[in-house]
Design a protein around this motif. Sequence first.
Motif, PDB file in Angstrom:
ATOM      1  N   PHE A 483       0.836  -1.191   0.000  1.00  0.00           N
ATOM      2  CA  PHE A 483       0.000   0.000   0.000  1.00  0.00           C
ATOM      3  C   PHE A 483       0.881   1.255   0.000  1.00  0.00           C
ATOM      4  N   PRO A 484       0.537   2.248  -0.799  1.00  0.00           N
ATOM      5  CA  PRO A 484       1.296   3.509  -0.754  1.00  0.00           C
ATOM      6  C   PRO A 484       1.060   4.231   0.565  1.00  0.00           C
ATOM      7  N   ALA A 485       2.018   5.021   0.947  1.00  0.00           N
ATOM      8  CA  ALA A 485       1.916   5.709   2.238  1.00  0.00           C
ATOM      9  C   ALA A 485       0.761   6.691   2.272  1.00  0.00           C
ATOM     10  N   ASP A 486       0.422   7.275   1.127  1.00  0.00           N
ATOM     11  CA  ASP A 486      -0.643   8.278   1.103  1.00  0.00           C
ATOM     12  C   ASP A 486      -2.028   7.700   0.852  1.00  0.00           C
ATOM     13  N   ASN A 487      -2.136   6.375   0.658  1.00  0.00           N
ATOM     14  CA  ASN A 487      -3.448   5.775   0.397  1.00  0.00           C
ATOM     15  C   ASN A 487      -3.462   4.338   0.933  1.00  0.00           C
ATOM     16  N   PRO A 488      -3.666   4.173   2.235  1.00  0.00           N
ATOM     17  CA  PRO A 488      -3.658   2.826   2.814  1.00  0.00           C
ATOM     18  C   PRO A 488      -4.895   2.005   2.476  1.00  0.00           C
ATOM     19  N   GLY A 489      -5.818   2.568   1.719  1.00  0.00           N
ATOM     20  CA  GLY A 489      -7.037   1.838   1.382  1.00  0.00           C
ATOM     21  C   GLY A 489      -7.026   1.198   0.017  1.00  0.00           C
ATOM     22  N   ASN A 490      -5.956   1.454  -0.781  1.00  0.00           N
ATOM     23  CA  ASN A 490      -5.914   0.925  -2.135  1.00  0.00           C
ATOM     24  C   ASN A 490      -4.492   0.478  -2.446  1.00  0.00           C
ATOM     25  N   GLY A 491      -4.284  -0.851  -2.540  1.00  0.00           N
ATOM     26  CA  GLY A 491      -2.956  -1.400  -2.727  1.00  0.00           C
ATOM     27  C   GLY A 491      -2.599  -1.625  -4.181  1.00  0.00           C
ATOM     28  N   ALA A 492      -1.306  -1.916  -4.414  1.00  0.00           N
ATOM     29  CA  ALA A 492      -0.808  -2.091  -5.779  1.00  0.00           C
ATOM     30  C   ALA A 492      -1.359  -3.340  -6.438  1.00  0.00           C
ATOM     31  N   THR A 493      -1.665  -4.376  -5.674  1.00  0.00           N
ATOM     32  CA  THR A 493      -2.194  -5.614  -6.260  1.00  0.00           C
ATOM     33  C   THR A 493      -3.703  -5.741  -6.073  1.00  0.00           C
ATOM     34  N   ASP A 494      -4.341  -4.711  -5.581  1.00  0.00           N
ATOM     35  CA  ASP A 494      -5.795  -4.752  -5.404  1.00  0.00           C
ATOM     36  C   ASP A 494      -6.498  -4.881  -6.751  1.00  0.00           C
ATOM     37  N   LEU A 495      -7.459  -5.777  -6.826  1.00  0.00           N
ATOM     38  CA  LEU A 495      -8.422  -5.771  -7.916  1.00  0.00           C
ATOM     39  C   LEU A 495      -9.608  -4.920  -7.490  1.00  0.00           C
ATOM     40  N   LEU A 496     -10.474  -4.606  -8.437  1.00  0.00           N
ATOM     41  CA  LEU A 496     -11.657  -3.820  -8.072  1.00  0.00           C
ATOM     42  C   LEU A 496     -12.497  -4.540  -7.042  1.00  0.00           C
ATOM     43  N   ILE A 497     -12.516  -5.877  -7.098  1.00  0.00           N
ATOM     44  CA  ILE A 497     -13.350  -6.626  -6.159  1.00  0.00           C
ATOM     45  C   ILE A 497     -12.787  -6.552  -4.742  1.00  0.00           C
ATOM     46  N   THR A 498     -11.447  -6.611  -4.582  1.00  0.00           N
ATOM     47  CA  THR A 498     -10.870  -6.500  -3.247  1.00  0.00           C
ATOM     48  C   THR A 498     -10.951  -5.065  -2.738  1.00  0.00           C
ATOM     49  N   TYR A 499     -10.822  -4.100  -3.650  1.00  0.00           N
ATOM     50  CA  TYR A 499     -10.998  -2.696  -3.269  1.00  0.00           C
ATOM     51  C   TYR A 499     -12.421  -2.447  -2.791  1.00  0.00           C
ATOM     52  N   THR A 500     -13.386  -3.021  -3.505  1.00  0.00           N
ATOM     53  CA  THR A 500     -14.785  -2.893  -3.106  1.00  0.00           C
ATOM     54  C   THR A 500     -15.032  -3.550  -1.755  1.00  0.00           C
ATOM     55  N   TYR A 501     -14.450  -4.716  -1.554  1.00  0.00           N
ATOM     56  CA  TYR A 501     -14.604  -5.413  -0.267  1.00  0.00           C
ATOM     57  C   TYR A 501     -14.051  -4.560   0.875  1.00  0.00           C
ATOM     58  N   ARG A 502     -12.905  -3.928   0.654  1.00  0.00           N
ATOM     59  CA  ARG A 502     -12.319  -3.109   1.713  1.00  0.00           C
ATOM     60  C   ARG A 502     -13.198  -1.900   2.013  1.00  0.00           C
ATOM     61  N   LEU A 503     -13.831  -1.354   0.983  1.00  0.00           N
ATOM     62  CA  LEU A 503     -14.742  -0.235   1.215  1.00  0.00           C
ATOM     63  C   LEU A 503     -15.965  -0.669   2.009  1.00  0.00           C
ATOM     64  N   ALA A 504     -16.493  -1.842   1.654  1.00  0.00           N
ATOM     65  CA  ALA A 504     -17.734  -2.290   2.279  1.00  0.00           C
ATOM     66  C   ALA A 504     -17.524  -2.809   3.688  1.00  0.00           C
ATOM     67  N   PHE A 505     -16.385  -3.445   3.951  1.00  0.00           N
ATOM     68  CA  PHE A 505     -16.188  -4.093   5.246  1.00  0.00           C
ATOM     69  C   PHE A 505     -14.877  -3.698   5.912  1.00  0.00           C
ATOM     70  N   GLY A 506     -14.256  -2.623   5.445  1.00  0.00           N
ATOM     71  CA  GLY A 506     -12.987  -2.197   6.011  1.00  0.00           C
ATOM     72  C   GLY A 506     -13.141  -1.635   7.407  1.00  0.00           C
ATOM     73  N   GLY A 507     -12.017  -1.539   8.101  1.00  0.00           N
ATOM     74  CA  GLY A 507     -12.048  -1.071   9.479  1.00  0.00           C
ATOM     75  C   GLY A 507     -12.297   0.412   9.617  1.00  0.00           C
TER      76      GLY A 507
END
Length: 545
Positions: A483-507
Amino acid sequence: MSDPLSGSGSTSRTPGREPAGSRPHRGRTRRHDAPTSLTGLAVKVVLLGLTAAIALWAAFPLMAGEHWIGLGVLAVTTAGLFHLYLTPRHVPAKYLVPGTLFLIAFQILPVLYTASTAFTNFGDGHRGGKDEAIVAIQTASVQQVPGSTEYAMTVATTGDPATGALVFLVTDPDTGAVDVGDADGLRPLDPGAVTVAPGGRVTAAQDYTVLTIGQASARSQEVTDLVVPTAGGALRSSGLSRAYEGRAVRAYDADCDCIRDAESGRTWTADETEGSFVAADGERLAQGWKVNVGLDNFTRVLTDPTVSGPFLTTLVWNIAFAVGSTGGTFLLGMFIALALHSPRMRGTNVYRVLLILPYAMPSFAMLLVWRDMFNTDFGLVNSLFGLGVDWFGDQWSARVAVIVVQLWLGYPYMFLVATGALQAIPHEVTEASTVDGASPWQSFRAVTLPLLLVALSPLLIASFAFNFNNFNAIYLTTAGAPFPADNPGNGATDLLITYTYRLAFGGQGAEFGYAAAISLFIFTIVAVISAVSFRRTRRQEEVYA
């Protein structure tokens, strides 16, 4: 009429034929007169009884919630099913209707619900209605004031002591009456159903499990957070054995449609467009309500610079991952299938068994094994090749690692389908190209590969759609990192589905409406690519038909 030649009143008939009026309806008579088997009757009774039971089970919640349209649909559907299976007609529908109902229940309705959610602000802090938000704000601001009534309290639950929903069993100090309280309020308990020790503490209650001090202490944060609304304010715990009825510092004023704080004097006015109470300086209360926000979630993806940049980067990587995984597994599986398809190859059955082992093992277990194999310190990959690569620490090495893992997991499937397609190609076709003077490469490129693509193109399209949403391949290996330091919610290997999952159920707080909007983007992208691919596949089939 009488036959003058025979002198009898019998009707003349052609030898070997029966009169039309006397011809028996063999098929129809046999179908109606055949007795219904006992097994078939029992199955029909059981299935229709199960249908009726499910309908009754679903009807009561619909009536309690006053969902009359849903209740009407349920009644019509149930009546239609009984009519369909209790009459001998409509035989094709008897087989088509169950599949259609399951399609509607498990595919169409979830898609429609997702689409409707995408136009709302549904998420943490915006889950219920406005009235629920007001109650939550008021009860959360309850404070103990001088003279507040104190109660002897026992923590209990209706389920497992470690995970069940908590309730308070409180004893009134004046009357000795015992009430049970939860987020919905206080309810009196039958005096004969509880056992009260000296001092007012409840030691046993019918239908409730009383928690010990140790069990309650393990869930002390939940005990502290539980607020029981009352007529005079709300009931909160004071430790694990006492409770007090406090006064809400923040209260709703219907005249201004706002929340007023009695101590600070601040006011938060209701904003119906955002579903929040907002102060004059822009401060919003954490608890809001669900409202329709129109296209805001969709425009946010495309116009918000903090979102659009990472989203487009993730989309490009997502397409590259799906193409690389699908293309890589297809090429590797096809070349292995070609090698084993050669008549000069010996021991092909043994090789085939060994080559499909990755496909026979649980993918989630293999993904965890590969994650450890790429570990920087003790991983097999670095140890075997004498490397010191931090595979999951750099974005490009992490992307290469997940594609390699997917290549290993996916090639057996392509190997199997390519083997079957090769065996279906007539041997005379390839022989004819050889006789015409074509080299092995020319024969493969001009004859074998086009025929393979005609057979495998639908499977390649399905594989692309699967890899485009391959949640496990990313989440169980890199979890989206690095994950970049300025965006801990979106990683370099994230697919849209994992990004969506983190949005829906992230901490950091769930955003179901925004996640649903991204899900619709994913659906649209996959649908368009699949439609274009299928059209090209049909053209290819017409050329080689």
